[in-house]
Design a protein around this motif. Structure first.
Motif, PDB file in Angstrom:
ATOM      1  N   LYS A   3     -12.827   6.294   8.886  1.00  0.00           N
ATOM      2  CA  LYS A   3     -14.085   5.582   9.104  1.00  0.00           C
ATOM      3  C   LYS A   3     -14.058   4.876  10.456  1.00  0.00           C
ATOM      4  O   LYS A   3     -15.034   4.896  11.191  1.00  0.00           O
ATOM      5  CB  LYS A   3     -14.348   4.598   7.980  1.00  0.00           C
ATOM      6  CG  LYS A   3     -15.649   3.829   8.159  1.00  0.00           C
ATOM      7  CD  LYS A   3     -15.942   2.965   6.973  1.00  0.00           C
ATOM      8  CE  LYS A   3     -17.002   1.960   7.238  1.00  0.00           C
ATOM      9  NZ  LYS A   3     -18.343   2.303   7.275  1.00  0.00           N
ATOM     10  N   GLU A   4     -12.936   4.270  10.799  1.00  0.00           N
ATOM     11  CA  GLU A   4     -12.814   3.607  12.091  1.00  0.00           C
ATOM     12  C   GLU A   4     -12.940   4.619  13.223  1.00  0.00           C
ATOM     13  O   GLU A   4     -13.604   4.357  14.220  1.00  0.00           O
ATOM     14  CB  GLU A   4     -11.499   2.839  12.190  1.00  0.00           C
ATOM     15  CG  GLU A   4     -11.493   1.587  11.349  1.00  0.00           C
ATOM     16  CD  GLU A   4     -10.249   0.737  11.566  1.00  0.00           C
ATOM     17  OE1 GLU A   4      -9.364   1.129  12.356  1.00  0.00           O
ATOM     18  OE2 GLU A   4     -10.178  -0.332  10.950  1.00  0.00           O
ATOM     19  N   ASP A   5     -12.313   5.770  13.073  1.00  0.00           N
ATOM     20  CA  ASP A   5     -12.418   6.799  14.106  1.00  0.00           C
ATOM     21  C   ASP A   5     -13.861   7.272  14.253  1.00  0.00           C
ATOM     22  O   ASP A   5     -14.338   7.496  15.367  1.00  0.00           O
ATOM     23  CB  ASP A   5     -11.497   7.979  13.798  1.00  0.00           C
ATOM     24  CG  ASP A   5     -10.027   7.613  13.944  1.00  0.00           C
ATOM     25  OD1 ASP A   5      -9.715   6.622  14.637  1.00  0.00           O
ATOM     26  OD2 ASP A   5      -9.187   8.319  13.360  1.00  0.00           O
ATOM     27  N   ASP A   6     -14.564   7.408  13.129  1.00  0.00           N
ATOM     28  CA  ASP A   6     -15.983   7.787  13.178  1.00  0.00           C
ATOM     29  C   ASP A   6     -16.802   6.731  13.905  1.00  0.00           C
ATOM     30  O   ASP A   6     -17.682   7.058  14.707  1.00  0.00           O
ATOM     31  CB  ASP A   6     -16.543   7.993  11.765  1.00  0.00           C
ATOM     32  CG  ASP A   6     -15.994   9.230  11.084  1.00  0.00           C
ATOM     33  OD1 ASP A   6     -15.438  10.116  11.768  1.00  0.00           O
ATOM     34  OD2 ASP A   6     -16.118   9.312   9.841  1.00  0.00           O
ATOM     35  N   LEU A   7     -16.526   5.472  13.618  1.00  0.00           N
ATOM     36  CA  LEU A   7     -17.244   4.395  14.298  1.00  0.00           C
ATOM     37  C   LEU A   7     -16.987   4.435  15.801  1.00  0.00           C
ATOM     38  O   LEU A   7     -17.922   4.324  16.601  1.00  0.00           O
ATOM     39  CB  LEU A   7     -16.836   3.028  13.736  1.00  0.00           C
ATOM     40  CG  LEU A   7     -17.409   2.633  12.389  1.00  0.00           C
ATOM     41  CD1 LEU A   7     -16.799   1.322  11.918  1.00  0.00           C
ATOM     42  CD2 LEU A   7     -18.926   2.510  12.452  1.00  0.00           C
ATOM     43  N   LEU A   8     -15.737   4.605  16.194  1.00  0.00           N
ATOM     44  CA  LEU A   8     -15.409   4.592  17.615  1.00  0.00           C
ATOM     45  C   LEU A   8     -16.019   5.774  18.362  1.00  0.00           C
ATOM     46  O   LEU A   8     -16.222   5.692  19.575  1.00  0.00           O
ATOM     47  CB  LEU A   8     -13.898   4.542  17.820  1.00  0.00           C
ATOM     48  CG  LEU A   8     -13.262   3.194  17.525  1.00  0.00           C
ATOM     49  CD1 LEU A   8     -11.747   3.267  17.701  1.00  0.00           C
ATOM     50  CD2 LEU A   8     -13.843   2.098  18.406  1.00  0.00           C
ATOM     51  N   GLN A   9     -16.360   6.838  17.661  1.00  0.00           N
ATOM     52  CA  GLN A   9     -17.006   7.972  18.319  1.00  0.00           C
ATOM     53  C   GLN A   9     -18.406   7.601  18.799  1.00  0.00           C
ATOM     54  O   GLN A   9     -18.981   8.296  19.640  1.00  0.00           O
ATOM     55  CB  GLN A   9     -17.052   9.166  17.373  1.00  0.00           C
ATOM     56  CG  GLN A   9     -15.672   9.628  17.015  1.00  0.00           C
ATOM     57  CD  GLN A   9     -15.521  11.127  17.077  1.00  0.00           C
ATOM     58  OE1 GLN A   9     -16.491  11.856  17.139  1.00  0.00           O
ATOM     59  NE2 GLN A   9     -14.293  11.562  17.054  1.00  0.00           N
ATOM     60  N   SER A  14     -19.068   6.990  30.429  1.00  0.00           N
ATOM     61  CA  SER A  14     -19.427   7.955  31.454  1.00  0.00           C
ATOM     62  C   SER A  14     -19.447   7.242  32.793  1.00  0.00           C
ATOM     63  O   SER A  14     -20.124   6.224  32.940  1.00  0.00           O
ATOM     64  CB  SER A  14     -20.811   8.556  31.174  1.00  0.00           C
ATOM     65  OG  SER A  14     -21.243   9.321  32.289  1.00  0.00           O
ATOM     66  N   PRO A  15     -18.737   7.776  33.772  1.00  0.00           N
ATOM     67  CA  PRO A  15     -18.737   7.133  35.078  1.00  0.00           C
ATOM     68  C   PRO A  15     -20.141   7.043  35.689  1.00  0.00           C
ATOM     69  O   PRO A  15     -20.393   6.225  36.562  1.00  0.00           O
ATOM     70  CB  PRO A  15     -17.837   8.020  35.937  1.00  0.00           C
ATOM     71  CG  PRO A  15     -17.232   9.014  35.041  1.00  0.00           C
ATOM     72  CD  PRO A  15     -17.902   8.953  33.714  1.00  0.00           C
ATOM     73  N   ILE A  23     -20.512   2.365  26.442  1.00  0.00           N
ATOM     74  CA  ILE A  23     -21.904   2.316  26.002  1.00  0.00           C
ATOM     75  C   ILE A  23     -22.009   2.867  24.584  1.00  0.00           C
ATOM     76  O   ILE A  23     -21.071   3.470  24.061  1.00  0.00           O
ATOM     77  CB  ILE A  23     -22.822   3.110  26.952  1.00  0.00           C
ATOM     78  CG1 ILE A  23     -22.340   4.555  27.079  1.00  0.00           C
ATOM     79  CG2 ILE A  23     -22.914   2.428  28.315  1.00  0.00           C
ATOM     80  CD1 ILE A  23     -23.259   5.453  27.878  1.00  0.00           C
ATOM     81  N   ILE A  24     -23.158   2.672  23.986  1.00  0.00           N
ATOM     82  CA  ILE A  24     -23.379   3.095  22.606  1.00  0.00           C
ATOM     83  C   ILE A  24     -24.108   4.435  22.575  1.00  0.00           C
ATOM     84  O   ILE A  24     -25.201   4.562  23.131  1.00  0.00           O
ATOM     85  CB  ILE A  24     -24.185   2.034  21.840  1.00  0.00           C
ATOM     86  CG1 ILE A  24     -23.431   0.710  21.851  1.00  0.00           C
ATOM     87  CG2 ILE A  24     -24.480   2.492  20.411  1.00  0.00           C
ATOM     88  CD1 ILE A  24     -24.252  -0.470  21.398  1.00  0.00           C
ATOM     89  N   ARG A  28     -28.192   4.023  27.471  1.00  0.00           N
ATOM     90  CA  ARG A  28     -27.957   3.012  28.505  1.00  0.00           C
ATOM     91  C   ARG A  28     -27.959   1.636  27.842  1.00  0.00           C
ATOM     92  O   ARG A  28     -28.794   0.786  28.135  1.00  0.00           O
ATOM     93  CB  ARG A  28     -29.026   3.104  29.587  1.00  0.00           C
ATOM     94  CG  ARG A  28     -28.934   4.336  30.421  1.00  0.00           C
ATOM     95  CD  ARG A  28     -29.888   4.238  31.588  1.00  0.00           C
ATOM     96  NE  ARG A  28     -29.547   5.099  32.690  1.00  0.00           N
ATOM     97  CZ  ARG A  28     -28.509   4.995  33.502  1.00  0.00           C
ATOM     98  NH1 ARG A  28     -27.631   4.049  33.315  1.00  0.00           N
ATOM     99  NH2 ARG A  28     -28.333   5.821  34.493  1.00  0.00           N
ATOM    100  N   PHE A  29     -27.033   1.454  26.927  1.00  0.00           N
ATOM    101  CA  PHE A  29     -26.911   0.189  26.195  1.00  0.00           C
ATOM    102  C   PHE A  29     -25.429  -0.132  26.085  1.00  0.00           C
ATOM    103  O   PHE A  29     -24.683   0.537  25.365  1.00  0.00           O
ATOM    104  CB  PHE A  29     -27.551   0.318  24.806  1.00  0.00           C
ATOM    105  CG  PHE A  29     -27.982  -0.997  24.254  1.00  0.00           C
ATOM    106  CD1 PHE A  29     -29.281  -1.438  24.422  1.00  0.00           C
ATOM    107  CD2 PHE A  29     -27.083  -1.811  23.591  1.00  0.00           C
ATOM    108  CE1 PHE A  29     -29.680  -2.676  23.924  1.00  0.00           C
ATOM    109  CE2 PHE A  29     -27.472  -3.039  23.093  1.00  0.00           C
ATOM    110  CZ  PHE A  29     -28.778  -3.474  23.259  1.00  0.00           C
TER     111      PHE A  29
END
Length: 79
Positions: A3-9, A14-15, A23-24, A28-29
């Motif tokens: 679940k944590e890995d899914d959240l972190l995805q 992006s440079p 960003i989320i 652009r957030f």
């Protein structure tokens, strides 16, 4: 842990967007914006009502990202 890995995805880097800040979901957030709102005392529900494009899991992902970053974990791959 899955679940944590899914959240972190939900957190991307992006440079080309905000100079490589996290960003989320490619929007652009910036993660730091959500964290600043929470640190200022806004509740998760307040943040979600102010930014309807965000989902509850996005806010949870920001918190998890911050926790892991402070804990010294490698949180994302910038390649």
């Amino acid at each position: 842990m899955a679940k944590e890995d899914d959240l972190l995805q939900r957190i991307t880097v992006s440079p080309k967007i905000f100079g490589g800040k996290p960003i989320i979901r490619g929007m652009r957030f910036a993660v730091e914006h959500v964290l600043a709102k929470l640190a200022a005392g806004d509740s998760m529900d307040t943040v979600l009502s102010q930014y309807p494009m965000l989902e509850r899991e996005d806010v949870q992902a920001c918190l998890l990202y911050a926790y892991r970053a402070v804990a010294g974990e490698h949180v994302y791959d910038q390649s």
